[in-house]
Design an enzyme around this catalytic site. Structure first.
Site, PDB file in Angstrom:
ATOM      1  N   THR A  30       0.810  -1.222   0.000  1.00  0.00           N
ATOM      2  CA  THR A  30       0.000   0.000   0.000  1.00  0.00           C
ATOM      3  C   THR A  30       0.840   1.268   0.000  1.00  0.00           C
ATOM      4  O   THR A  30       0.301   2.357  -0.210  1.00  0.00           O
ATOM      5  CB  THR A  30      -0.911   0.027   1.249  1.00  0.00           C
ATOM      6  OG1 THR A  30      -0.087   0.042   2.429  1.00  0.00           O
ATOM      7  CG2 THR A  30      -1.831  -1.191   1.267  1.00  0.00           C
ATOM      8  N   CYS A  34       2.675   2.944   9.334  1.00  0.00           N
ATOM      9  CA  CYS A  34       1.769   2.980  10.482  1.00  0.00           C
ATOM     10  C   CYS A  34       2.558   2.874  11.782  1.00  0.00           C
ATOM     11  O   CYS A  34       3.721   2.488  11.793  1.00  0.00           O
ATOM     12  CB  CYS A  34       0.784   1.806  10.440  1.00  0.00           C
ATOM     13  SG  CYS A  34      -0.216   1.702   8.946  1.00  0.00           S
ATOM     14  N   CYS A  38      -1.658   0.316  15.107  1.00  0.00           N
ATOM     15  CA  CYS A  38      -2.670   0.729  14.130  1.00  0.00           C
ATOM     16  C   CYS A  38      -3.887  -0.196  14.205  1.00  0.00           C
ATOM     17  O   CYS A  38      -3.749  -1.429  14.224  1.00  0.00           O
ATOM     18  CB  CYS A  38      -2.081   0.706  12.724  1.00  0.00           C
ATOM     19  SG  CYS A  38      -3.237   1.301  11.458  1.00  0.00           S
ATOM     20  N   ARG A  63       3.794   6.965   2.779  1.00  0.00           N
ATOM     21  CA  ARG A  63       3.014   8.075   3.330  1.00  0.00           C
ATOM     22  C   ARG A  63       2.349   7.646   4.630  1.00  0.00           C
ATOM     23  O   ARG A  63       2.148   6.456   4.896  1.00  0.00           O
ATOM     24  CB  ARG A  63       1.960   8.559   2.336  1.00  0.00           C
ATOM     25  CG  ARG A  63       0.877   7.553   2.021  1.00  0.00           C
ATOM     26  CD  ARG A  63      -0.234   8.192   1.187  1.00  0.00           C
ATOM     27  NE  ARG A  63      -1.274   7.245   0.829  1.00  0.00           N
ATOM     28  CZ  ARG A  63      -2.269   6.875   1.626  1.00  0.00           C
ATOM     29  NH1 ARG A  63      -2.327   7.358   2.859  1.00  0.00           N
ATOM     30  NH2 ARG A  63      -3.179   6.017   1.225  1.00  0.00           N
ATOM     31  N   CYS A  65      -0.274   6.802   7.518  1.00  0.00           N
ATOM     32  CA  CYS A  65      -1.611   6.225   7.610  1.00  0.00           C
ATOM     33  C   CYS A  65      -2.589   7.284   8.127  1.00  0.00           C
ATOM     34  O   CYS A  65      -2.292   8.008   9.080  1.00  0.00           O
ATOM     35  CB  CYS A  65      -1.582   5.031   8.553  1.00  0.00           C
ATOM     36  SG  CYS A  65      -3.192   4.313   8.911  1.00  0.00           S
ATOM     37  N   CYS A  68      -4.167   5.743  11.925  1.00  0.00           N
ATOM     38  CA  CYS A  68      -3.412   5.749  13.192  1.00  0.00           C
ATOM     39  C   CYS A  68      -2.501   6.965  13.353  1.00  0.00           C
ATOM     40  O   CYS A  68      -1.936   7.166  14.418  1.00  0.00           O
ATOM     41  CB  CYS A  68      -2.597   4.463  13.321  1.00  0.00           C
ATOM     42  SG  CYS A  68      -1.194   4.328  12.179  1.00  0.00           S
ATOM     43  N   ASP A 444      19.708  13.080  49.669  1.00  0.00           N
ATOM     44  CA  ASP A 444      18.477  13.830  49.899  1.00  0.00           C
ATOM     45  C   ASP A 444      17.757  13.272  51.127  1.00  0.00           C
ATOM     46  O   ASP A 444      17.592  12.050  51.273  1.00  0.00           O
ATOM     47  CB  ASP A 444      17.579  13.724  48.667  1.00  0.00           C
ATOM     48  CG  ASP A 444      16.267  14.453  48.834  1.00  0.00           C
ATOM     49  OD1 ASP A 444      16.244  15.670  48.616  1.00  0.00           O
ATOM     50  OD2 ASP A 444      15.270  13.793  49.197  1.00  0.00           O
TER      51      ASP A 444
END
Length: 497
Positions: A30, A34, A38, A63, A65, A68, A444
């Site tokens: 695709t 993601c 996702c 690119r 998603c 998500c 401390d």
């Protein structure tokens, strides 16, 4: 992590949100990348490839998603834990140094050549400094597009793009939507999470984190130590003023179940990236609480207090110089006295600001303003005056730097060389200003008292030796030890706080 294919596939198939931001899944079929969690059906393992950064995915032609939104994942905890030059470079890029000073400016701060930086970042993150800065600019643009009514042309330059054409091309390439389509999509979202801010000039967004997050000590500490005029707790949120590279701002931060609600008012939108980065460091939002608690829980004496309220964070700071000054003012005095001393400096030397929504009045004064103060006006012991003036003058002339690029051990040595700086002051600055997750405060009083109550060694030397197996998370162990007390710093503030 991204090179361990079997482990990555397992995380994706189980939708394990702990790994969001640690690696990214790119789907070859695709051309989409993601986050591991996702919600869509996981792709076949043979169609997955794994990248160490969003910039690496974008560089390889994938690119983001649209479901998500992987570019909004929490940052990898690795870059805050590590102290090497690559991690320091990543922290500087997150703070916008490449946008303001270019790669040569980044190289100058690190003492490297530009070629060294390019080679090292490419090897570890799959992308060089320009690609990493470009990915960050794209995310800044997305936030401004979705949460403000600024004209798109103004957003282009506010996000750091050199031209509107580059802005349009980058947004389309990274998100597969034009800037206008991104804005329209945000306006249609039913949950309102990304709609334009109702108040002009105010940017509303969600700051993600890895669960669990225990907010009590985090926000309790910030509210209990708040300097009047600079910080306040109001309407369920911690609010404060911010000094930023191009102007100033006011931020309100409120804990929610799965995010921190953040409202920013900026005099210059170009400061958005830096403001978000500093708020994330303030609240330690890129931490991996599961890894931290797993290590600390292995100590049977610590396990009960870890199990009582897991996910404690280490409060940081939005301004390392400011915190160092406040650490000196807090030496051997109560929280209330330290606030009073700081408030006097703010009133005398801080820059006034307007706050229509609350009671914030000033920016905390920078080292340059404080370097010129008259020591006789300070209601402090003479030795403390010397310590404060030496510190602010060193910060002002650049002989001491406390920024995200600094080598933590070298900075410790420089601090210890200053008059009046002992192990406690140095370690609290390392913990909160330098972001060292392994900073430790065995001397401390609160830590020693809690340690003794749990059956741990009480002397600093013995406690340090006994805490060796807590490394590299001793700063978190300190938070759990402090939490055994009912001091206000450990309690989520009420409206009347």
């Amino acid at each position: 992590m991204h090179t361990d294919t079997e482990r990555c596939v397992g995380a994706v198939q189980s939708k394990d949100a702990r790994f969001d931001g640690v690696f990214f899944t790119a789907v070859r079929t695709t051309r989409i990348y993601c986050r591991p969690s996702c919600p869509v059906v996981p792709p076949k393992p043979e169609n997955m490839e794994f990248h160490p950064s969003a910039a690496s995915c974008q560089r390889a032609g994938f690119r983001a998603c649209k479901r998500c939104r992987p570019d909004t994942s929490p940052g990898s905890p690795e870059w805050n834990v590590r102290a090497d030059a690559v991690a320091r470079a990543v922290r500087l890029i997150q703070d916008g140094v490449v946008d303001r000073e270019g790669v040569p400016g980044l190289a100058r701060r690190l003492g490297w050549s530009t070629r060294q930086i390019e080679r090292q970042l490419l090897a570890e993150l799959g992308a060089g400094p320009l690609a990493l800065a470009r990915a960050q600019r794209a995310q800044t643009a997305r936030v401004l597009i979705e949460t403000t009514l600024l004209p798109l042309g103004e957003i282009a330059f506010a996000a750091g793009f050199a031209s509107i054409r580059t802005f349009n091309d980058t947004v389309r390439e990274v998100f597969a939507l034009t800037p206008g389509e991104l804005r329209a999509r945000a306006a249609r979202r039913a949950d309102g999470a990304g709609t334009a801010a109702a108040t002009p000039g105010v940017i509303s967004l969600r700051l993600p984190f890895r669960t669990p997050l225990e907010p009590s000590n985090l926000f309790g500490h910030l509210a209990a130590t708040a300097v009047p005029g600079v910080e306040e707790w109001r309407d369920g949120a911690y609010r404060r003023t911010l000094s930023l590279p191009y102007g100033h701002g006011i931020v309100a931060l409120a804990p929610r179940a799965d995010h921190i609600a953040c409202r920013l008012s900026l005099t210059d939108p170009r400061d958005l990236t830096q403001a978000i980065s500093r708020c994330r460091r303030l609240l330690d939002l890129d931490a991996d609480p599961v890894a931290v608690d797993e290590r600390l829980r292995a100590d049977p004496l610590l396990a009960p207090i870890v199990d009582t309220a897991p996910g404690r964070r280490v409060p940081g700071t939005v301004d390392p110089d400011e915190f160092a000054v406040r650490a000196v003012l807090g030496q051997q005095v109560s929280t209330a006295a330290a606030r009073t001393h700081a408030a006097r400096l703010v009133t005398a030397y801080g820059t006034p600001v307007d706050d229509p929504e609350g009671g914030l009045t000033h920016l905390f004064p920078g080292p340059e303003a404080l370097a010129a103060l008259d020591p006789e006006t300070l209601a402090l012991p003479r030795s403390r005056r010397t310590t404060l003036l030496t510190l602010v003058r060193a910060l002002a002339d650049g002989s001491l730097s406390l920024g995200p690029a600094e080598d933590r051990e070298k900075t410790r040595a420089r601090l210890l060389a200053l008059p009046g700086f002992g192990p406690w002051t140095t370690e609290i600055i390392a913990m909160r200003a330098l972001g060292d997750p392994d900073a430790f405060l065995p001397g401390d009083l609160g830590v020693r008292r809690a340690a003794e109550g749990l059956g741990l060694p009480g002397t600093p030397a013995a406690l340090t030796a006994g805490a060796a197996h807590w490394r590299p998370w001793r700063a978190y162990a300190v938070q759990y030890l402090w939490a055994t007390d009912d001091h206000p710093i450990n309690l989520l503030p009420s409206e009347g706080h």
